[in-house]
Structures are given as C-alpha cells and as structure tokens.
Write an enzyme that holds these catalytic residues in place. Structure first.
Site, PDB file in Angstrom:
ATOM      1  N   ILE A 196     -35.207   7.742  11.023  1.00  0.00           N
ATOM      2  CA  ILE A 196     -34.157   8.733  11.289  1.00  0.00           C
ATOM      3  C   ILE A 196     -32.975   8.522  10.355  1.00  0.00           C
ATOM      4  CG2 ILE A 196     -32.489   9.555  13.012  1.00  0.00           C
ATOM      5  CD1 ILE A 196     -34.599   9.079  15.153  1.00  0.00           C
ATOM      6  N   GLU A 215     -28.257  -1.787   7.888  1.00  0.00           N
ATOM      7  CA  GLU A 215     -29.558  -2.243   8.375  1.00  0.00           C
ATOM      8  C   GLU A 215     -29.463  -3.738   8.694  1.00  0.00           C
ATOM      9  OE1 GLU A 215     -32.731  -1.012   9.152  1.00  0.00           O
ATOM     10  OE2 GLU A 215     -33.008  -3.116   9.651  1.00  0.00           O
ATOM     11  N   ARG A 283     -36.254   3.976  19.405  1.00  0.00           N
ATOM     12  CA  ARG A 283     -36.332   4.730  20.652  1.00  0.00           C
ATOM     13  C   ARG A 283     -37.040   3.885  21.698  1.00  0.00           C
ATOM     14  NH1 ARG A 283     -35.244  10.137  20.256  1.00  0.00           N
ATOM     15  NH2 ARG A 283     -36.719  10.692  21.893  1.00  0.00           N
ATOM     16  N   ASP A 323     -45.180   8.626  23.307  1.00  0.00           N
ATOM     17  CA  ASP A 323     -44.095   7.648  23.154  1.00  0.00           C
ATOM     18  C   ASP A 323     -43.940   6.747  24.372  1.00  0.00           C
ATOM     19  OD1 ASP A 323     -43.621   8.902  20.747  1.00  0.00           O
ATOM     20  OD2 ASP A 323     -41.535   9.416  21.163  1.00  0.00           O
ATOM     21  N   ALA A 331     -45.486  12.170  16.771  1.00  0.00           N
ATOM     22  CA  ALA A 331     -45.995  13.352  17.464  1.00  0.00           C
ATOM     23  C   ALA A 331     -47.515  13.469  17.323  1.00  0.00           C
ATOM     24  CB  ALA A 331     -45.316  14.594  16.911  1.00  0.00           C
ATOM     25  N   HIS A 455     -57.278  18.751 -12.321  1.00  0.00           N
ATOM     26  CA  HIS A 455     -56.184  18.541 -13.259  1.00  0.00           C
ATOM     27  C   HIS A 455     -55.464  19.862 -13.489  1.00  0.00           C
ATOM     28  CE1 HIS A 455     -53.945  16.879 -16.594  1.00  0.00           C
ATOM     29  NE2 HIS A 455     -54.245  17.958 -17.301  1.00  0.00           N
TER      30      HIS A 455
HETATM   31  P1  FAD Z   1     -41.655  13.852  24.018  1.00  0.00           P
HETATM   32  O1  FAD Z   1     -41.748  14.745  22.872  1.00  0.00           O
HETATM   33  O2  FAD Z   1     -40.450  12.985  24.141  1.00  0.00           O
HETATM   34  O3  FAD Z   1     -41.786  14.769  25.297  1.00  0.00           O
HETATM   35  C1  FAD Z   1     -41.670  14.286  26.586  1.00  0.00           C
HETATM   36  C2  FAD Z   1     -41.106  15.382  27.460  1.00  0.00           C
HETATM   37  O4  FAD Z   1     -41.232  14.957  28.816  1.00  0.00           O
HETATM   38  C3  FAD Z   1     -39.625  15.635  27.243  1.00  0.00           C
HETATM   39  O5  FAD Z   1     -39.399  16.965  26.855  1.00  0.00           O
HETATM   40  C4  FAD Z   1     -38.976  15.322  28.587  1.00  0.00           C
HETATM   41  O6  FAD Z   1     -37.965  16.251  28.934  1.00  0.00           O
HETATM   42  C5  FAD Z   1     -40.131  15.447  29.544  1.00  0.00           C
HETATM   43  N1  FAD Z   1     -40.004  14.613  30.741  1.00  0.00           N
HETATM   44  C6  FAD Z   1     -39.714  13.297  30.793  1.00  0.00           C
HETATM   45  N2  FAD Z   1     -39.744  12.860  32.063  1.00  0.00           N
HETATM   46  C7  FAD Z   1     -40.069  13.935  32.825  1.00  0.00           C
HETATM   47  C8  FAD Z   1     -40.261  14.113  34.203  1.00  0.00           C
HETATM   48  N3  FAD Z   1     -40.166  13.106  35.063  1.00  0.00           N
HETATM   49  N4  FAD Z   1     -40.560  15.350  34.639  1.00  0.00           N
HETATM   50  C9  FAD Z   1     -40.674  16.399  33.784  1.00  0.00           C
HETATM   51  N5  FAD Z   1     -40.518  16.272  32.457  1.00  0.00           N
HETATM   52  C10 FAD Z   1     -40.220  15.056  31.991  1.00  0.00           C
HETATM   53  N6  FAD Z   1     -42.650  12.336  14.908  1.00  0.00           N
HETATM   54  C11 FAD Z   1     -43.506  12.730  13.951  1.00  0.00           C
HETATM   55  O7  FAD Z   1     -44.719  12.519  14.083  1.00  0.00           O
HETATM   56  N7  FAD Z   1     -43.065  13.368  12.818  1.00  0.00           N
HETATM   57  C12 FAD Z   1     -41.760  13.623  12.620  1.00  0.00           C
HETATM   58  O8  FAD Z   1     -41.391  14.201  11.603  1.00  0.00           O
HETATM   59  C13 FAD Z   1     -40.830  13.207  13.596  1.00  0.00           C
HETATM   60  N8  FAD Z   1     -39.524  13.443  13.435  1.00  0.00           N
HETATM   61  C14 FAD Z   1     -38.642  13.045  14.416  1.00  0.00           C
HETATM   62  C15 FAD Z   1     -37.294  13.268  14.208  1.00  0.00           C
HETATM   63  C16 FAD Z   1     -36.380  12.872  15.164  1.00  0.00           C
HETATM   64  C17 FAD Z   1     -34.920  13.127  14.931  1.00  0.00           C
HETATM   65  C18 FAD Z   1     -36.827  12.262  16.361  1.00  0.00           C
HETATM   66  C19 FAD Z   1     -35.860  11.856  17.423  1.00  0.00           C
HETATM   67  C20 FAD Z   1     -38.175  12.024  16.569  1.00  0.00           C
HETATM   68  C21 FAD Z   1     -39.093  12.411  15.597  1.00  0.00           C
HETATM   69  N9  FAD Z   1     -40.458  12.176  15.734  1.00  0.00           N
HETATM   70  C22 FAD Z   1     -41.326  12.564  14.761  1.00  0.00           C
HETATM   71  C23 FAD Z   1     -41.007  11.512  16.929  1.00  0.00           C
HETATM   72  C24 FAD Z   1     -41.605  12.554  17.890  1.00  0.00           C
HETATM   73  O9  FAD Z   1     -40.606  13.469  18.260  1.00  0.00           O
HETATM   74  C25 FAD Z   1     -42.182  11.853  19.102  1.00  0.00           C
HETATM   75  O10 FAD Z   1     -43.075  10.849  18.712  1.00  0.00           O
HETATM   76  C26 FAD Z   1     -42.920  12.860  19.977  1.00  0.00           C
HETATM   77  O11 FAD Z   1     -42.066  13.885  20.404  1.00  0.00           O
HETATM   78  C27 FAD Z   1     -43.524  12.153  21.190  1.00  0.00           C
HETATM   79  O12 FAD Z   1     -44.189  13.086  21.973  1.00  0.00           O
HETATM   80  P2  FAD Z   1     -44.372  12.888  23.536  1.00  0.00           P
HETATM   81  O13 FAD Z   1     -45.118  14.077  23.995  1.00  0.00           O
HETATM   82  O14 FAD Z   1     -44.916  11.542  23.804  1.00  0.00           O
HETATM   83  O15 FAD Z   1     -42.889  12.864  24.140  1.00  0.00           O
HETATM   84  P1  NAI Z   2     -36.851   3.010  13.481  1.00  0.00           P
HETATM   85  O1  NAI Z   2     -37.537   2.013  14.316  1.00  0.00           O
HETATM   86  O2  NAI Z   2     -37.617   3.795  12.489  1.00  0.00           O
HETATM   87  O3  NAI Z   2     -35.675   2.312  12.667  1.00  0.00           O
HETATM   88  C1  NAI Z   2     -34.640   1.632  13.286  1.00  0.00           C
HETATM   89  C2  NAI Z   2     -34.012   0.728  12.262  1.00  0.00           C
HETATM   90  O4  NAI Z   2     -32.823   0.226  12.811  1.00  0.00           O
HETATM   91  C3  NAI Z   2     -34.883  -0.472  11.904  1.00  0.00           C
HETATM   92  O5  NAI Z   2     -34.949  -0.608  10.519  1.00  0.00           O
HETATM   93  C4  NAI Z   2     -34.170  -1.629  12.570  1.00  0.00           C
HETATM   94  O6  NAI Z   2     -34.320  -2.846  11.872  1.00  0.00           O
HETATM   95  C5  NAI Z   2     -32.736  -1.151  12.529  1.00  0.00           C
HETATM   96  N1  NAI Z   2     -31.876  -1.721  13.560  1.00  0.00           N
HETATM   97  C6  NAI Z   2     -32.180  -1.999  14.853  1.00  0.00           C
HETATM   98  N2  NAI Z   2     -31.090  -2.467  15.499  1.00  0.00           N
HETATM   99  C7  NAI Z   2     -30.081  -2.475  14.596  1.00  0.00           C
HETATM  100  C8  NAI Z   2     -28.721  -2.822  14.648  1.00  0.00           C
HETATM  101  N3  NAI Z   2     -28.161  -3.257  15.777  1.00  0.00           N
HETATM  102  N4  NAI Z   2     -27.974  -2.708  13.526  1.00  0.00           N
HETATM  103  C9  NAI Z   2     -28.536  -2.251  12.359  1.00  0.00           C
HETATM  104  N5  NAI Z   2     -29.828  -1.909  12.257  1.00  0.00           N
HETATM  105  C10 NAI Z   2     -30.595  -2.001  13.363  1.00  0.00           C
HETATM  106  O7  NAI Z   2     -36.077   3.956  14.522  1.00  0.00           O
HETATM  107  P2  NAI Z   2     -35.361   5.351  14.353  1.00  0.00           P
HETATM  108  O8  NAI Z   2     -35.027   5.625  12.939  1.00  0.00           O
HETATM  109  O9  NAI Z   2     -34.293   5.365  15.371  1.00  0.00           O
HETATM  110  O10 NAI Z   2     -36.491   6.353  14.785  1.00  0.00           O
HETATM  111  C11 NAI Z   2     -37.087   6.235  16.077  1.00  0.00           C
HETATM  112  C12 NAI Z   2     -38.508   6.629  16.037  1.00  0.00           C
HETATM  113  O11 NAI Z   2     -38.630   8.043  15.943  1.00  0.00           O
HETATM  114  C13 NAI Z   2     -39.263   6.115  14.816  1.00  0.00           C
HETATM  115  O12 NAI Z   2     -39.716   4.806  15.046  1.00  0.00           O
HETATM  116  C14 NAI Z   2     -40.379   7.060  14.691  1.00  0.00           C
HETATM  117  O13 NAI Z   2     -41.409   6.646  15.531  1.00  0.00           O
HETATM  118  C15 NAI Z   2     -39.797   8.361  15.219  1.00  0.00           C
HETATM  119  N6  NAI Z   2     -39.451   9.233  14.095  1.00  0.00           N
HETATM  120  C16 NAI Z   2     -40.437   9.607  13.234  1.00  0.00           C
HETATM  121  C17 NAI Z   2     -40.158  10.390  12.152  1.00  0.00           C
HETATM  122  C18 NAI Z   2     -41.256  10.723  11.205  1.00  0.00           C
HETATM  123  O14 NAI Z   2     -42.407  10.532  11.553  1.00  0.00           O
HETATM  124  N7  NAI Z   2     -40.957  11.228  10.013  1.00  0.00           N
HETATM  125  C19 NAI Z   2     -38.812  10.890  11.883  1.00  0.00           C
HETATM  126  C20 NAI Z   2     -37.849  10.399  12.826  1.00  0.00           C
HETATM  127  C21 NAI Z   2     -38.173   9.627  13.897  1.00  0.00           C
END
Ligand code: FAD
Ligand code: NAI
Length: 476
Positions: A196, A215, A283, A323, A331, A455
């Site tokens: 992120i 970091e 997370r 997650d 995702a 190519h």
């Molecule tokens: P979630 O998407 O978190 O969905 C869970 C849902 O459950 C939520 O909407 C929540 O409201 C609902 N819920 C929870 N508890 C309850 C309850 N008790 N009753 C009813 N509903 C409930 N991953 C990628 O692969 N590619 C990316 O590019 C990527 N970019 C990201 C960028 C950001 C900024 C962030 C924060 C994450 C990103 N991720 C990315 C990670 C990705 O969003 C998650 O891995 C993915 O959404 C996980 O899917 P999930 O279905 O497990 O949970």
């Molecule tokens: P991350 O785990 O990718 O990175 C967190 C970073 O913060 C690590 O490098 C860690 O060493 C550092 N860190 C931890 N505690 C710290 C502290 N106190 N001070 C300074 N650095 C510290 O987690 P991030 O970026 O928050 O993303 C969360 C998750 O969301 C990812 O692990 C990924 O699974 C998912 N995600 C996936 C994306 C994608 O697939 N392109 C995009 C964004 C999120």
C-alpha cells in the site's frame, strides 16, 4: 426474499464471499450472502477489494500515471501539449463511479444467480450442530436466526493500527483515507514501505506530493527476491519516493494542522512535519461480531480462523476463506479459496495451489513474482541456477519508453525445473502469469527455452531470462 433456512450461508460479500456464493448457486445450493458494508451511504457488496482496495487504488494509479506521463513523457515522442493540470475532485469522481458500477454489477450477479443478499451483520451462533445457526442483524436492528447446512466465513481484514500513530481520519489516515485526499498534500508521510505504501505513495507523488516512506525493516521489500527488490528500490527512489529503511516511527502528533512525526534511526531521534500521514503497516483478520461465544470455531494465535489446506475449519460444514485465514491477503487468493470451499462442499476434489499465487505491486513499472525467490529456493535445499535479463535490451520495452527493470528466473540446477519468476518492469503483472502457468505445468527451463516468443514483445525478456539461466542469452 429472505428465507429462514438455506443450504449455504456465506458471511462476508468481498471477493472471496461473493464468488463463493455465486459458485454455490451455480451448483444448485440455496444460498444467502450476508454483507454489512455501507459504502458512501449505500449498502455495498465487493468487500475491501471493490470499495476501498484493489479497484479504487488502481483507478487512482491509472489517473496519476496518465497525468505524469502526459507531463513528462510525451515531449520525447514529439507531442506537445498545453498546460497540463489535474482536477483531483474529477479524478476521485471517476474512481467512485468505477467502484459504484462494479459493486452494482456484483449485486446484479448475485440476484441473477438467485443468491439472497442479506444486508446486515452475520454472526455464527452454532457451528457444531448439523444444522448451523447464524444470527442475521439487519441494518435496522431486526434480528433473525437462520439455519444452514453449511457456512462459509469470509469476513476479510482491516488495517492494523499502531499506538504511535493513531489514525484520526483527517491528518493521520489509513489506506481508505488515502484514497480520498481532496488535493495532493504538499508533504506526505507514509509508515510502511509495503504494497500500500508503494502504490498509494506513488499515486500522490505523481500528483505533486513530496513523499517520505518510513520502513522499520532494514531491507527494502524483504518479501521479494533480493535482486528485484534492489532494482525496484532504485527505480522508485529515482522517481522521487524517499524510502527510508531501518527507520522506526516512535510518534506522530497533529500540531496546528500538521503532523509531526518522530523517528528513531539507529538510536538517533529525528522529527519531520507533514500535511498528511498514511499508516499502512499491514492488515489483520477481522472477526469482530462474526463469532458468538461458544460457536465452536478455533482461532490461531494471530486471530485468524484456523483452517486446513482446503479452508475447512475445525467444525464440519464450516469453511473460512480469504483475508480471514492464513496465507497472503490477496483478492485472487480469496476468490479461489471461495470456489474451492464450495466445490469441496459439493463433493469435488478442488484444491488451490498455494505455491503459485502471484504477487503484483502496481507501481510503474510493476513489480511481480510467482514461486520461490532465489533465497527461498536455497533455503529449501535446491541447488539453484538463475537467469536474468535487463529490459534495457528489450526492443519493445525501449520502443514504449519503458526500457528499465529486470526479469529473473529461479530454477533447480539439477532437475532444470523452474521454481520462480520475478520481475520489475513494463507489464510485469501480466507477464508474471507466464511463470504461473509454467510452474503449474512443472516446466523445465529447457521447455521455455524451446518455445517461440513473438517479436517484438516484452515477453521476449522471459525467453532471454531462461536462456541466460544456461548462459545462452542472445541480447545480454
Ligand atoms: P474483504 O474484501 O475484506 O470482504 C469481507 C467483507 O465481509 C467486508 O465487506 C465486510 O464488511 C464483511 N463482513 C465482515 N464481517 C461481517 C459480518 N459479521 N457480517 C456481515 N458482513 C461482514 N488485493 C489484490 O489481490 N490486488 C490488489 O490490487 C489489491 N489492492 C488493495 C489495495 C488496498 C488499498 C487494500 C486495502 C487492499 C488491497 N488488496 C488487493 C487486498 C484485497 O482487498 C483483499 O485481499 C481482499 O479484499 C480480501 O477479500 P475477502 O473476501 O477475504 O475480504
Ligand atoms: P504490507 O505487509 O504489504 O507492508 C507493511 C510494511 O510496513 C512492511 O514492509 C513492514 O515491514 C512495515 N512496517 C510494519 N510496522 C511498521 C512500523 N511500525 N513502522 C514502519 N514500518 C512498519 O502491508 P500493507 O502495505 O499495509 O498492505 C496490507 C495488505 O494488503 C498487503 O499485505 C496485501 O496483502 C494487501 N494489498 C495488496 C495489494 C496488491 O496486491 N497489489 C495492494 C495493496 C494491499
């Protein structure tokens, strides 16, 4: 219309949960998906990914990339433009409309497949009995107990909070807040140089912010192959991301409308001031409100729902995915687990291959990998051979103005089996799928050497990298 009893209830309508629900309906199960999220005032499916994760972040990455490319890359093509400006409000509107379209699309898919979307909170009351009990609390507070033969827990994750930098939603924000800045902050601090931090740090840097990324770990991007991390770090720093490794944030305070950040760098205390600070240090699984006392579900020490390789919990008929459980928080991993869980319930032998889950960081250029890094392969006892190729020698990458980065393959020297593919460079997030397919089909390096790559394409770099593993690269 809500029923009192279903074959399957999915709790959570993110990518894991909604895909599981659709697959279940396709297989003939009567299915409900409980999702509580309210996004911008409306109940919304799609979870973190669609609402505040994958999709909005990619929308902003794309807008900010176009802005930067228009300002800095067109001139060398002989294209002149007038003054280039960015309207951040318009950019956010575009993002919101993409999100809205997609989440509405998911609602349509559930409806079209006959899945009941129950808008509110789902709580597993009893997972031990053959007839599971789930409490559904609608947004208006009405409670109903639903029974189901099977339950899939898909509640996802939330950002980790750290006491030294508590978010306030205005100056100190998590990733969700960082998708909503109304203008590029002049100075932006980021805690965590993870996925992120790099993606959203890049967005705001491109739009004009001075970005400092703190970091805590001594190495940059320790999860990636060392060579790729080194090259990626070099490229991102050159773009202007000020990445400070080995730096612990010890405090963050809002003083007079600015955030004063205190850091500890090898024992030395420093302070710096920012307009905004993003906290993105990972997370954590989210199970608040999901599991009633005595429902019977076991959690791990880290608060994840404990599951086996097929996402089965300790209770028969209850699965957990995405997650909420072990493994990368991605995702595509959540989606595949959802399908596997449903197909297992249906009696099939579905299995996610956890060894070939792709990671992509959507910076520009992208950073992507699949399989083992060189370090992991050595640690597992492989006699390792590697091959690599610099994109500065790839004709297509140069023609597109993207002749930077590197691709690397890791293989077993004795068996010639491909073990991993790693890349930072143009289109890495797509090209890495070639590595995934090769790993799935247990390709040898020679198999890939013998193939004809078109190519001029960036994919030719894959060919050159595998040739280089045996000292045969042509353009290196
Ligand atoms: P979630 O998407 O978190 O969905 C869970 C849902 O459950 C939520 O909407 C929540 O409201 C609902 N819920 C929870 N508890 C309850 C309850 N008790 N009753 C009813 N509903 C409930 N991953 C990628 O692969 N590619 C990316 O590019 C990527 N970019 C990201 C960028 C950001 C900024 C962030 C924060 C994450 C990103 N991720 C990315 C990670 C990705 O969003 C998650 O891995 C993915 O959404 C996980 O899917 P999930 O279905 O497990 O949970
Ligand atoms: P991350 O785990 O990718 O990175 C967190 C970073 O913060 C690590 O490098 C860690 O060493 C550092 N860190 C931890 N505690 C710290 C502290 N106190 N001070 C300074 N650095 C510290 O987690 P991030 O970026 O928050 O993303 C969360 C998750 O969301 C990812 O692990 C990924 O699974 C998912 N995600 C996936 C994306 C994608 O697939 N392109 C995009 C964004 C999120």
């Amino acid at each position: 219309m809500m029923k009192n009893s279903y074959d399957l209830v999915v709790i959570g309508g993110g990518p894991g949960g909604y895909e599981a629900a659709i697959r279940a309906a396709q297989l003939g199960f009567s299915t409900a998906c409980i999702e509580k999220r309210i996004h911008k005032g409306e109940p919304a499916l799609g979870g973190t990914c669609l609402n505040v994760g994958c999709i909005p972040s990619k929308a902003l990455l794309d807008s900010s990339h176009r802005y930067e490319a228009t300002r800095h890359e067109l001139a060398e093509h002989g294209i002149t433009t007038g003054d280039v400006a960015i309207d951040v409000a318009k950019m956010l509107e575009r993002k919101d409309s993409i999100v809205k379209g997609l989440t509405a699309g998911v609602a349509g898919l559930l409806k079209g497949n006959g899945v009941d979307w129950l808008q509110g909170v789902g709580t597993l009351l009893d997972g031990k009995s053959a007839e599971k009990q789930v409490k559904f609390t609608a947004h208006d507070g009405t409670e109903t107990t639903i029974t189901a033969k099977y339950v899939i827990l898909a509640a996802g994750s939330v950002p980790i909070e750290i006491p030294v930098a508590k978010t306030d939603g205005e100056f100190i924000v998590d990733s969700t807040g960082a998708l909503e800045f109304s203008e590029a902050p002049k100075r932006l601090g980021v805690i965590g140089a993870g996925v992120i931090g790099l993606e959203l740090g890049s967005v705001w840097r491109r739009l004009g912010s001075e970005v400092v990324v703190y970091e805590a770990m001594p190495e940059f991007l320790a999860v990636a192959d060392k060579d790729i991390a080194k090259e990626a770090g070099k490229l991102l720093k050159k773009q202007g991301l000020d990445i400070r490794v080995d730096t612990k944030v010890t405090g963050a305070e809002v003083v007079g409308g600015e955030v004063v950040v205190t850091t500890d760098v090898k024992g030395e205390t420093k302070t710096e001031t920012f307009d905004k600070l993003i906290v993105c240090v990972g997370r954590r699984a989210y199970s608040e409100g999901l599991l009633a006392d005595g429902c019977g579900i076991e959690l791990t020490e880290r608060g994840l729902v404990a599951v086996d390789d097929q996402c089965k919990t300790n209770l028969d008929g209850v699965y957990a995915i995405g997650d909420l459980v072990r493994g990368p928080m991605l995702a595509h991993k959540a989606m595949e687990e959802g399908m596997m869980a449903v197909e297992r319930i249906h009696g099939e032998k579905a299995q996610v291959n956890y060894d070939t889950i792709i990671s992509v960081i959507y910076t520009h250029p992208e950073i992507a990998w699949v399989g083992l890094t060189e370090e992991q392969a050595r640690a597992r006892g492989h006699e390792v051979k590697t091959g690599s190729f610099n994109l500065s020698a790839n004709g297509r990458a140069l023609a597109q103005g993207e002749g930077v980065g590197v691709i690397k393959v890791v293989a077993d020297a004795k068996t010639d089996r491909l073990l991993g593919l790693h890349m930072v460079g143009a289109g890495a997030g797509d090209i890495v799928h070639q590595g995934m397919i090769a790993l799935e089909f247990v390709s040898s390096v020679e198999d890939l050497q013998l193939m004809t790559f078109a190519h001029p394409t960036v994919s030719e770099a894959v060919h050159e990298a595998v040739l280089s593993a045996d000292g045969r690269a042509i353009h290196a």
